[in-house]
Design a protein around this motif. Structure first.
Motif, PDB file in Angstrom:
ATOM      1  N   ALA A   1       0.823  -1.207   0.000  1.00 14.14           N
ATOM      2  CA  ALA A   1       0.000   0.000   0.000  1.00 14.14           C
ATOM      3  C   ALA A   1       0.861   1.263   0.000  1.00 14.14           C
ATOM      4  N   LYS A   2       1.898   1.271   0.854  1.00 10.60           N
ATOM      5  CA  LYS A   2       2.757   2.449   0.940  1.00 10.60           C
ATOM      6  C   LYS A   2       3.480   2.711  -0.375  1.00 10.60           C
ATOM      7  N   ARG A   3       3.955   1.660  -0.975  1.00  9.40           N
ATOM      8  CA  ARG A   3       4.789   1.812  -2.166  1.00  9.40           C
ATOM      9  C   ARG A   3       3.981   2.038  -3.435  1.00  9.40           C
ATOM     10  N   TRP A   4       2.862   1.328  -3.574  1.00 11.26           N
ATOM     11  CA  TRP A   4       2.200   1.276  -4.874  1.00 11.26           C
ATOM     12  C   TRP A   4       0.893   2.050  -4.989  1.00 11.26           C
ATOM     13  N   THR A   5       0.275   2.429  -3.873  1.00  4.44           N
ATOM     14  CA  THR A   5      -1.016   3.117  -3.979  1.00  4.44           C
ATOM     15  C   THR A   5      -0.938   4.374  -4.852  1.00  4.44           C
ATOM     16  N   PRO A   6      -0.020   5.325  -4.593  1.00  2.00           N
ATOM     17  CA  PRO A   6       0.010   6.519  -5.456  1.00  2.00           C
ATOM     18  C   PRO A   6       0.312   6.181  -6.906  1.00  2.00           C
ATOM     19  N   ARG A   7       1.196   5.235  -7.141  1.00  2.00           N
ATOM     20  CA  ARG A   7       1.594   4.899  -8.505  1.00  2.00           C
ATOM     21  C   ARG A   7       0.456   4.236  -9.280  1.00  2.00           C
ATOM     22  N   LEU A   8      -0.254   3.320  -8.623  1.00  2.00           N
ATOM     23  CA  LEU A   8      -1.341   2.618  -9.312  1.00  2.00           C
ATOM     24  C   LEU A   8      -2.512   3.548  -9.593  1.00  2.00           C
ATOM     25  N   VAL A   9      -2.745   4.493  -8.694  1.00  2.00           N
ATOM     26  CA  VAL A   9      -3.807   5.466  -8.937  1.00  2.00           C
ATOM     27  C   VAL A   9      -3.386   6.401 -10.072  1.00  2.00           C
ATOM     28  N   ALA A  10      -2.143   6.890 -10.004  1.00  2.74           N
ATOM     29  CA  ALA A  10      -1.659   7.802 -11.049  1.00  2.74           C
ATOM     30  C   ALA A  10      -1.500   7.102 -12.385  1.00  2.74           C
ATOM     31  N   PHE A  11      -1.343   5.770 -12.386  1.00  3.67           N
ATOM     32  CA  PHE A  11      -1.141   5.059 -13.646  1.00  3.67           C
ATOM     33  C   PHE A  11      -2.350   5.179 -14.567  1.00  3.67           C
ATOM     34  N   GLY A  12      -3.487   5.543 -14.000  1.00  4.72           N
ATOM     35  CA  GLY A  12      -4.628   5.821 -14.857  1.00  4.72           C
ATOM     36  C   GLY A  12      -4.322   6.917 -15.849  1.00  4.72           C
ATOM     37  N   GLU A  13      -3.427   7.832 -15.475  1.00  5.44           N
ATOM     38  CA  GLU A  13      -3.044   8.904 -16.391  1.00  5.44           C
ATOM     39  C   GLU A  13      -2.117   8.404 -17.497  1.00  5.44           C
ATOM     40  N   PHE A  14      -1.377   7.332 -17.244  1.00  4.68           N
ATOM     41  CA  PHE A  14      -0.606   6.710 -18.333  1.00  4.68           C
ATOM     42  C   PHE A  14      -1.574   6.237 -19.420  1.00  4.68           C
ATOM     43  N   ILE A  15      -2.636   5.580 -19.001  1.00 10.65           N
ATOM     44  CA  ILE A  15      -3.638   5.079 -19.940  1.00 10.65           C
ATOM     45  C   ILE A  15      -4.318   6.244 -20.656  1.00 10.65           C
ATOM     46  N   ASP A  16      -4.640   7.291 -19.891  1.00  9.74           N
ATOM     47  CA  ASP A  16      -5.257   8.476 -20.485  1.00  9.74           C
ATOM     48  C   ASP A  16      -4.324   9.105 -21.511  1.00  9.74           C
ATOM     49  N   GLY A  17      -3.048   9.301 -21.111  1.00 10.53           N
ATOM     50  CA  GLY A  17      -2.078   9.903 -22.012  1.00 10.53           C
ATOM     51  C   GLY A  17      -1.864   9.076 -23.264  1.00 10.53           C
ATOM     52  N   TYR A  18      -1.767   7.760 -23.087  1.00 13.98           N
ATOM     53  CA  TYR A  18      -1.586   6.882 -24.241  1.00 13.98           C
ATOM     54  C   TYR A  18      -2.793   6.967 -25.167  1.00 13.98           C
TER      55      TYR A  18
END
Length: 450
Positions: A24-41
């Motif tokens: 949770a500490k390591r991946w929560t911000p990254r997995l939530v923000a990764f939605g923007e990778f999909i959006d950007g792509y």
């Protein structure tokens, strides 16, 4: 650079394994923000795909514009509807189910045989993207410590977004000589792969602790703060549980905040399209050819990523209003360089195009994301962000419809029109003192709606 929430020595809540706590500490911000990778792509892949769709379907300038715009229109619908639902039912449920819609629609877009079918698929892809943006954006803002909120809620999602854009161009370049006229099908279909992976991983994320606290679920909120290793901020003054009233968004003070952040975001998106979704078409209009236009767009995206990383080092250390004003004026000057000096030499064109991208992403591109979530209280953050982003997507949709037609008439001088948007954006910042949010808790930022 650290982009995860601050960690403390607090042990994980009872019943939570150390392994899950570390995840949770390591991946929560990254997995939530990764939605923007999909959006950007996905939203940027249309700029590359249109280079192949135009000859494949014999598209007119009007059809090119609408194909580029339809996903943004769908996103506007998803932003408002699901931004509101995320305030009512929670952040997690929305940013999980939206990926189901995205995976299905992406695969459908890869197998269409008619233009109208592609438009329909792209509309639903836009809805799915719109579902994710206000939800994940609000979530990131609500778990970010005040000392790093600019980096977590602004820089991190924009890094992901640009990484997605870069990936879309690299795949287009790699597939061009392999897939030929079917390159656009692969570009659309491949988007489903990372989306499915994130869909699985997001099942293990917690709910937003500030949203839980706004619902009166204080013990659950404390557990999530502890799980994420984030120090719980002081509770806001006044009633702990306040009835959610949508009309508060349009009241005195709050209404100006909504208008200011929406106007700034929309203007930034209008002008920024030169360096994003419309980039390949703008570069193609210079006469350098489709393949070279992809390389120019790639250079712009890479420059943007470098700028976001650089901007992340200062966004929480300087006055954000000052940063925003000077960056916007710099983009304006770079836009004039593209419009009036770019046609004279490809070297000048590339120089000013990269500068335009650098300054866009160093300042206004990131600040628009930060301010559009900081401006609203937790019970209204999803819908407030959704309204600001919806106006932005509609502006981009209008932009994409206009670009092919304006380029046919005015060539690269069209860029001067878009660059002027940044002058207006700078004026909005100058007359909005509440945008000086550096180092403040969210509750402090939204306490005085004036």
């Amino acid at each position: 650079m650290t982009t995860t929430p601050s960690r403390t020595s607090t042990p994980p809540p009872a019943g939570i394994s150390p392994g899950r706590a570390r995840f949770a500490k390591r991946w929560t911000p990254r997995l939530v923000a990764f939605g923007e990778f999909i959006d950007g792509y996905d939203l940027l892949v249309m700029g590359s795909a249109l280079l192949f769709l135009k000859p494949a379907f014999g598209l007119t300038a009007s059809q090119v514009g609408w194909l580029g715009a339809i996903a943004f229109i769908g996103a506007a619908v998803g932003l408002v509807v699901f931004g509101d639902l995320s305030d009512r039912f929670g952040r997690k449920v929305i940013f999980v189910i939206n990926l189901v819609f995205f995976v299905v629609a992406s695969l459908a877009a890869a197998f269409v045989t008619e233009v109208w079918q592609l438009m329909l698929a792209r509309f639903f892809i836009g809805v799915a993207v719109g579902m994710d943006i206000p939800t994940s954006h609000a979530f990131l803002t609500e778990i970010a410590p005040k000392a790093r909120r600019g980096r977590i809620a602004g820089s991190l999602p924009n890094m992901m977004w640009l990484s997605g854009a870069i990936t879309s161009v690299l795949i287009a370049l790699a597939l061009r000589d392999v897939a030929g006229e079917n390159t656009w099908r692969w570009l659309f279909g491949l988007a489903a792969i990372p989306a499915f992976g994130v869909l699985i991983a997001r099942q293990f994320l917690p709910e937003s602790p500030r949203w839980l606290r706004a619902q009166g679920r204080h013990e659950e909120a404390r557990q999530v703060f502890a799980l994420l290793g984030v120090e719980e901020p002081p509770a806001p003054a006044g009633p702990v549980e306040k009835k959610r009233e949508l009309r508060e968004l349009f009241g005195k003070g709050a209404g100006w905040r909504l208008a200011a952040v929406t106007g700034f975001f929309a203007l930034q998106a209008f002008g920024g399209a030169v360096a994003t979704v419309a980039g390949p078409l703008v570069m193609e209009a210079s006469g350098i050819g489709a393949k070279n236009s992809l390389w120019f767009s790639l250079a712009g995206f890479v420059a943007g990523l470098v700028a976001v990383v650089a901007g992340a080092q200062v966004i929480d250390r300087v006055n954000r209003r000052t940063l925003g004003i000077w960056a916007c004026l710099g983009v304006f000057v770079a836009g004039l360089g593209i419009a009036f000096l770019g046609p004279k030499a490809s070297g000048l064109l590339l120089t000013f195009y990269v500068l335009y991208s650098l300054l866009t992403w160093f300042g206004p591109g990131v600040l628009s994301w930060v301010w559009s979530s900081e401006a609203f209280p937790t019970p209204l953050r999803g819908i407030g962000t959704g309204i600001a982003q919806a106006a932005t997507r509609l502006m981009i949709a209008l932009n994409v419809v206009l670009v092919p037609n304006l380029l046919e008439k005015f060539g690269l001088r069209t860029v001067a029109i878009y660059a002027c948007a940044y002058v207006l954006a700078a004026i909005i910042i100058a007359v909005s003192p509440f945008l000086a949010t550096t180092g403040k808790e969210l509750e402090e930022v939204t306490m005085h709606q004036a």
